[in-house]
Design a protein around this motif. Structure first.
Motif, mmCIF file in Angstrom:
data_model
loop_
_atom_site.group_PDB
_atom_site.id
_atom_site.type_symbol
_atom_site.label_atom_id
_atom_site.label_comp_id
_atom_site.label_asym_id
_atom_site.label_seq_id
_atom_site.Cartn_x
_atom_site.Cartn_y
_atom_site.Cartn_z
ATOM 1 N N ASP A 1 8.147 -10.457 6.164
ATOM 2 C CA ASP A 1 6.730 -10.271 5.875
ATOM 3 C C ASP A 1 6.486 -10.411 4.379
ATOM 4 O OD1 ASP A 1 6.141 -9.799 8.539
ATOM 5 O OD2 ASP A 1 6.450 -7.631 8.360
ATOM 6 N N LEU A 2 5.421 -11.133 4.010
ATOM 7 C CA LEU A 2 5.072 -11.316 2.608
ATOM 8 C C LEU A 2 3.943 -10.350 2.238
ATOM 9 C CD1 LEU A 2 5.148 -15.203 2.207
ATOM 10 C CD2 LEU A 2 6.925 -13.534 1.645
ATOM 11 N N ALA A 3 4.169 -9.581 1.178
ATOM 12 C CA ALA A 3 3.148 -8.667 0.686
ATOM 13 C C ALA A 3 2.131 -9.432 -0.155
ATOM 14 C CB ALA A 3 3.798 -7.571 -0.150
ATOM 15 N N VAL A 4 1.001 -8.797 -0.411
ATOM 16 C CA VAL A 4 -0.021 -9.405 -1.261
ATOM 17 C C VAL A 4 0.575 -9.773 -2.617
ATOM 18 C CG1 VAL A 4 -2.152 -8.932 -2.520
ATOM 19 C CG2 VAL A 4 -1.959 -8.308 -0.102
ATOM 20 N N PRO B 1 -2.948 -16.279 2.755
ATOM 21 C CA PRO B 1 -3.796 -15.588 3.730
ATOM 22 C C PRO B 1 -5.248 -15.631 3.255
ATOM 23 C CG PRO B 1 -1.865 -14.274 3.143
ATOM 24 C CD PRO B 1 -1.895 -15.424 2.195
ATOM 25 N N HIS B 2 -6.198 -15.566 4.191
ATOM 26 C CA HIS B 2 -7.591 -15.838 3.856
ATOM 27 C C HIS B 2 -8.125 -14.937 2.736
ATOM 28 C CE1 HIS B 2 -11.598 -17.424 4.548
ATOM 29 N NE2 HIS B 2 -12.048 -16.195 4.510
ATOM 30 N N ASP B 3 -7.891 -13.639 2.822
ATOM 31 C CA ASP B 3 -8.446 -12.739 1.810
ATOM 32 C C ASP B 3 -7.805 -12.960 0.439
ATOM 33 O OD1 ASP B 3 -10.209 -11.698 3.596
ATOM 34 O OD2 ASP B 3 -9.414 -9.657 3.584
ATOM 35 N N VAL B 4 -6.525 -13.285 0.416
ATOM 36 C CA VAL B 4 -5.877 -13.596 -0.865
ATOM 37 C C VAL B 4 -6.465 -14.880 -1.439
ATOM 38 C CG1 VAL B 4 -3.683 -14.055 -2.016
ATOM 39 C CG2 VAL B 4 -3.775 -12.400 -0.149
ATOM 40 N N ASP C 1 -9.609 -7.039 3.531
ATOM 41 C CA ASP C 1 -8.377 -6.274 3.329
ATOM 42 C C ASP C 1 -8.547 -5.314 2.150
ATOM 43 O OD1 ASP C 1 -5.819 -5.370 2.662
ATOM 44 O OD2 ASP C 1 -4.864 -7.265 3.194
ATOM 45 N N PRO C 2 -8.425 -4.003 2.373
ATOM 46 C CA PRO C 2 -8.628 -3.045 1.275
ATOM 47 C C PRO C 2 -7.629 -3.212 0.142
ATOM 48 C CG PRO C 2 -7.772 -1.933 3.236
ATOM 49 C CD PRO C 2 -8.142 -3.317 3.658
ATOM 50 N N GLU C 3 -6.398 -3.638 0.458
ATOM 51 C CA GLU C 3 -5.412 -3.837 -0.590
ATOM 52 C C GLU C 3 -5.836 -4.979 -1.510
ATOM 53 O OE1 GLU C 3 -0.607 -4.575 -1.213
ATOM 54 O OE2 GLU C 3 -1.476 -4.633 0.798
#
Length: 341
Positions: free
Chosen positions: A119-122, A160-163, A304-306
Motif C-alpha cells: 500500500d502506498l501512503a499519501v 490517486p484522485h485526491d492527491v 480524503d481528510p489526510e
C-alpha cells in the motif's frame, strides 16, 4: 536504429535464446527500463556517445538474480550487430554486460524509493518525481510471463484522485504567488528580473500541463519535447513560447495570462473542478495579471481528510529543484515526511 529497437532485437536474438537454453524454468520479464533517453523514445545519434547500447532490464525472482546474472556473463557473445555486449557506463566503470538483472519490486524501489507492491501512503505519492516513475513505466516491455512488472507499472500509472487534485492546486498556488511580479519588476525597470520570473512561471505552467493530462513529467531536458505532444500544447504552447521571447514586460504579462487561460480551459474540459469565467484577473488596481482562487476550487473537491490536511506545497518535485536531491529517493522521502511536520 533507436535504442529500444536495438534492445528488442538483442532480447529476441541473443538474450532470450540464452535463457531458454540455460534457464528454461526461469520466471521472467524483459524490458528496456531505467535511465537513458531511449527509454523515453527520444534518443538520436548524439545519444550514442555514452550509456547507450545493448542495455536491457531483466526481472526475475529475488532468489535467482545472482544465478541469472552469472549465466548471462558466461554465455553472452562479445558483440551483437557491431555493438559490444560489455561496456562501462557513467555510474559504473566496470566493463561488463548491461542486462540489469533484478527482482521486480527491488527494481521499482531502486527508481522510486517505494515498495510499490504494498500500500502506498499519501507521503509516498508526494515523494515521487515524474522521471523516477517514467524509468519504470515509459519503456517498452518485451515479455512479462509472471505479469508482476505489468501490475507494478499499472500501480504507478497516476496519482490517486485526491492527491492529483492536491498537486494541481499546489501548482496553481505557485503560479498565483509570482504571476503579478512579472509586471511589477518590469515596471521598475528590472527587465532581467521580469524575465527570470517569466521563465519560472513557464516552468510551473508546463508542469501544470502534464498534471492536467495525467502524464508524468520527465526531467527538464525533455520536458519541452514531451509537453509539445500533450493535447493542451495546441492552446498553451504558443503563449508560453511568447512569454519567453517577449521583449517587454507588458507582452510577457499578456502571454502568461493567455497561457493560464488555456490551461484553465483544459482543466474544465477534462472534468476537473474549475472556476466560472476566466482564471486571471487584474492584480488590485495595478496593471498586472493576478490569479483567481482556482486552487481553492480544487482543494474544496478533496474528500480524503489526510490529503485535506496537507501543507499547500504539493509533491517534493514542486518545491525542490536540486538535481542531487530529486535523484535521491531517500532524500526525497525524508524531505516529504519532514514537510508534514
Amino acid at each position: 536504429m533507436s535504442g529500444t529497437e536495438l534492445a528488442r532485437a538483442y532480447w529476441s536474438d541473443v538474450v532470450r535464446p540464452v535463457l531458454d537454453r540455460k534457464l528454461p524454468d526461469l520466471p521472467r520479464a524483459a524490458a528496456r527500463l531505467g535511465s537513458g533517453s531511449d527509454v523515453l523514445g527520444l534518443d538520436d545519434d548524439t545519444s550514442r556517445d555514452h550509456d547507450w547500447g545493448l542495455r536491457l532490464t531483466l526481472l526475475v525472482p529475488a532468489d535467482r538474480v545472482r544465478e541469472t546474472d552469472d549465466v548471462l556473463a558466461a554465455a553472452l557473445p562479445a558483440s551483437y550487430q557491431g555493438f559490444p555486449t560489455a561496456f562501462p557506463v557513467t555510474w559504473d566503470p566496470t566493463v561488463r554486460h548491461r542486462v540489469e538483472v533484478a527482482a521486480p519490486v527491488e527494481f521499482v524501489r531502486s527508481r522510486t524509493g517505494l515498495d510499490v507492491g504494498g500500500d502506498l501512503a499519501v507521503t509516498d505519492w508526494l515523494s515521487l518525481t515524474g522521471q523516477a516513475v517514467l524509468e519504470v513505466t515509459a519503456g517498452p516491455v518485451f515479455e512479462d510471463g509472471p505479469g508482476e512488472l505489468t501490475a507494478l507499472r499499472e500501480r504507478l500509472a497516476w496519482y490517486p484522485h485526491d492527491v492529483w487534485l492536491h498537486v494541481l492546486a499546489a501548482e496553481w498556488t505557485r503560479v498565483g504567488q509570482e504571476l503579478p511580479f512579472v509586471g511589477r519588476t518590469g515596471q521598475r525597470g528590472d527587465d532581467l528580473g521580469s524575465r527570470l520570473l517569466a521563465a519560472r512561471l513557464v516552468t510551473a505552467l508546463v508542469r501544470l500541463g502534464f498534471l492536467l493530462e495525467r502524464r508524468w513529467p520527465p526531467y527538464p531536458k525533455w520536458a519541452g519535447t514531451l509537453f509539445g505532444r500533450l493535447p493542451v500544447a495546441s492552446s498553451a504552447g504558443g503563449p508560453l513560447a511568447e512569454a519567453l521571447a517577449a521583449g517587454t514586460w507588458q507582452e510577457r504579462d499578456a502571454a502568461l495570462r493567455a497561457a493560464c487561460e488555456a490551461l484553465h480551459a483544459r482543466q474544465h474540459d477534462v472534468g476537473l473542478p474549475a472556476l466560472d469565467g476566466p482564471v486571471c484577473e487584474d492584480f488590485y488596481d495595478r496593471p498586472f495579471t493576478g490569479l483567481r482562487d482556482v486552487a481553492g476550487a480544487l482543494r474544496a473537491a478533496v474528500v480524503d481528510p489526510e490529503v485535506r490536511a496537507l501543507p499547500h506545497r504539493g509533491g517534493v518535485e514542486q518545491w525542490v529543484d536540486d538535481v542531487g536531491t530529486l535523484t535521491d529517493a531517500g532524500a526525497r522521502d525524508r524531505l516529504t515526511r519532514a514537510s508534514r511536520g
